[in-house]
Design a protein around this motif. Structure first.
Motif, short mmCIF file in Angstrom:
data_model
loop_
_atom_site.label_atom_id
_atom_site.label_comp_id
_atom_site.label_asym_id
_atom_site.label_seq_id
_atom_site.Cartn_x
_atom_site.Cartn_y
_atom_site.Cartn_z
N UNK A 250 3.07 6.79 14.76
CA UNK A 250 2.80 8.08 15.40
C UNK A 250 3.74 8.27 16.59
N UNK A 251 4.07 9.53 16.85
CA UNK A 251 4.88 9.89 18.01
C UNK A 251 4.18 10.98 18.81
N UNK A 252 4.38 10.92 20.14
CA UNK A 252 4.10 12.08 20.97
C UNK A 252 5.46 12.66 21.39
N UNK A 253 5.44 13.67 22.24
CA UNK A 253 6.70 14.33 22.61
C UNK A 253 7.67 13.37 23.29
N UNK A 254 7.14 12.51 24.15
CA UNK A 254 8.00 11.59 24.88
C UNK A 254 8.64 10.57 23.95
N UNK A 255 7.87 10.08 22.98
CA UNK A 255 8.41 9.12 22.02
C UNK A 255 9.54 9.74 21.21
N UNK A 256 9.36 10.99 20.79
CA UNK A 256 10.42 11.67 20.03
C UNK A 256 11.65 11.87 20.91
N UNK A 257 11.43 12.23 22.16
CA UNK A 257 12.54 12.44 23.10
C UNK A 257 13.33 11.15 23.27
N UNK A 258 12.64 10.03 23.47
CA UNK A 258 13.32 8.74 23.63
C UNK A 258 14.06 8.33 22.36
N UNK A 259 13.45 8.61 21.22
CA UNK A 259 14.08 8.29 19.93
C UNK A 259 15.39 9.04 19.78
N UNK A 260 15.39 10.32 20.12
CA UNK A 260 16.59 11.14 19.98
C UNK A 260 17.65 10.75 21.01
N UNK A 261 17.22 10.38 22.20
CA UNK A 261 18.17 10.04 23.26
C UNK A 261 18.82 8.68 23.04
N UNK A 262 18.05 7.71 22.55
CA UNK A 262 18.55 6.34 22.43
C UNK A 262 19.10 6.01 21.05
N UNK A 263 18.64 6.73 20.02
CA UNK A 263 19.04 6.41 18.66
C UNK A 263 18.22 5.29 18.04
N UNK A 264 17.21 4.83 18.77
CA UNK A 264 16.31 3.80 18.26
C UNK A 264 14.88 4.35 18.23
N UNK A 265 14.13 3.95 17.22
CA UNK A 265 12.78 4.48 17.03
C UNK A 265 11.84 4.06 18.14
N UNK A 266 11.16 5.03 18.72
CA UNK A 266 10.09 4.83 19.70
C UNK A 266 8.83 5.50 19.17
N UNK A 267 7.70 4.88 19.40
CA UNK A 267 6.44 5.43 18.90
C UNK A 267 5.39 5.43 20.00
N UNK A 268 4.25 6.04 19.69
CA UNK A 268 3.11 5.96 20.60
C UNK A 268 2.03 5.15 19.91
N UNK A 269 1.62 4.07 20.56
CA UNK A 269 0.59 3.19 19.99
C UNK A 269 -0.78 3.72 20.37
N UNK A 270 -1.58 4.06 19.37
CA UNK A 270 -2.94 4.55 19.63
C UNK A 270 -3.84 3.40 20.08
N UNK A 271 -3.61 2.20 19.58
CA UNK A 271 -4.45 1.07 19.96
C UNK A 271 -4.13 0.57 21.37
#
Length: 219
Positions: A28-49
């Motif tokens: 899962x992603x929130x807006x910040x995770x998607x932003x970091x993914x696009x900026x860095x080129x590496x996958x970032x996610x949001x951990x619900x747990x």
């Protein structure tokens, strides 16, 4: 435009191998995770747990280099095409999808062992026990007995810890504290709450007066 509001600020992310199109995992992603993914080129996610952002592979080194980002027709699901460095699954398998639903047959072997910290490893073991045989697994038997039975066990362990403290027996205090911590972790795993989320809450309270924290909680 990704519609984050539809599902409470999070969108599911399907992750595919860019070369083979094999589905590797779901996150899962929130807006910040998607932003970091696009900026860095590496996958970032949001951990619900854990209730926090995380970079895939930040501890294991098994990162995901993003090759393409696609959005579905409803704007509420993302497809990531990635170059997977190492393996995608915390079990050490290439993909998280390795168990047949009807037979529980494991169709993918472990590629490598992944070293996690002890609490993280224990948490994932407790999650795995949800599907284990209750006749051979103590943790699984607690899950199968139901929530009330499990919570009763946590309360019993808390009482035994208190008695050990009252008796001023250091060896018993440590023993009972371990029992209480273990059964508390089982209860957290029941609700899919990673123990790191508890640590993050404690960090949030650092430097805050206990009286003030309780007052703010009531508000």
């Amino acid at each position: 435009m990704v519609d984050f509001e539809k599902n409470g600020g999070l969108v599911p992310v399907i992750v595919q191998d860019a070369d083979t199109n094999e589905v590797l995992m779901l996150a899962y992603m929130n807006e910040e995770a998607l932003k970091l993914t696009r900026e860095t080129g590496f996958a970032h996610y949001f951990s619900r747990s854990r209730n926090k952002l995380w970079k895939k592979g930040e501890s294991s080194g098994h990162t995901q280099e993003v090759k393409d980002i696609l959005i579905d027709c409803d704007n509420d699901t993302i497809l990531l095409k990635v170059k997977q460095n190492g393996v995608a699954c915390h079990t050490g398998r290439k993909s998280c999808f390795f168990t047949k639903l009807d037979t529980n047959e494991i169709i993918l072997d472990k590629v490598k062992e992944i070293e996690y910290n002890f609490i993280d490893k224990l948490y994932h073991t407790l999650l795995d026990r949800k599907n284990a045989n209750p006749e051979t697994s103590y943790v699984s038997s607690l899950y199968h007995k139901g929530e009330n039975s499990l919570l009763k066990k946590v309360a019993e362990e808390a009482a035994e810890f208190c008695f050990a403290v009252k008796d001023d027996d250091k060896k018993e205090i440590i023993y009972e504290a371990a029992d209480l911590a273990f059964h508390t972790l089982i209860a957290l795993a029941l609700k899919n709450i990673h123990p790191e989320a508890v640590l993050e809450e404690l960090k949030r309270r650092e430097g805050v007066s206990g009286i003030e924290e309780k007052r703010n909680r009531k508000k």
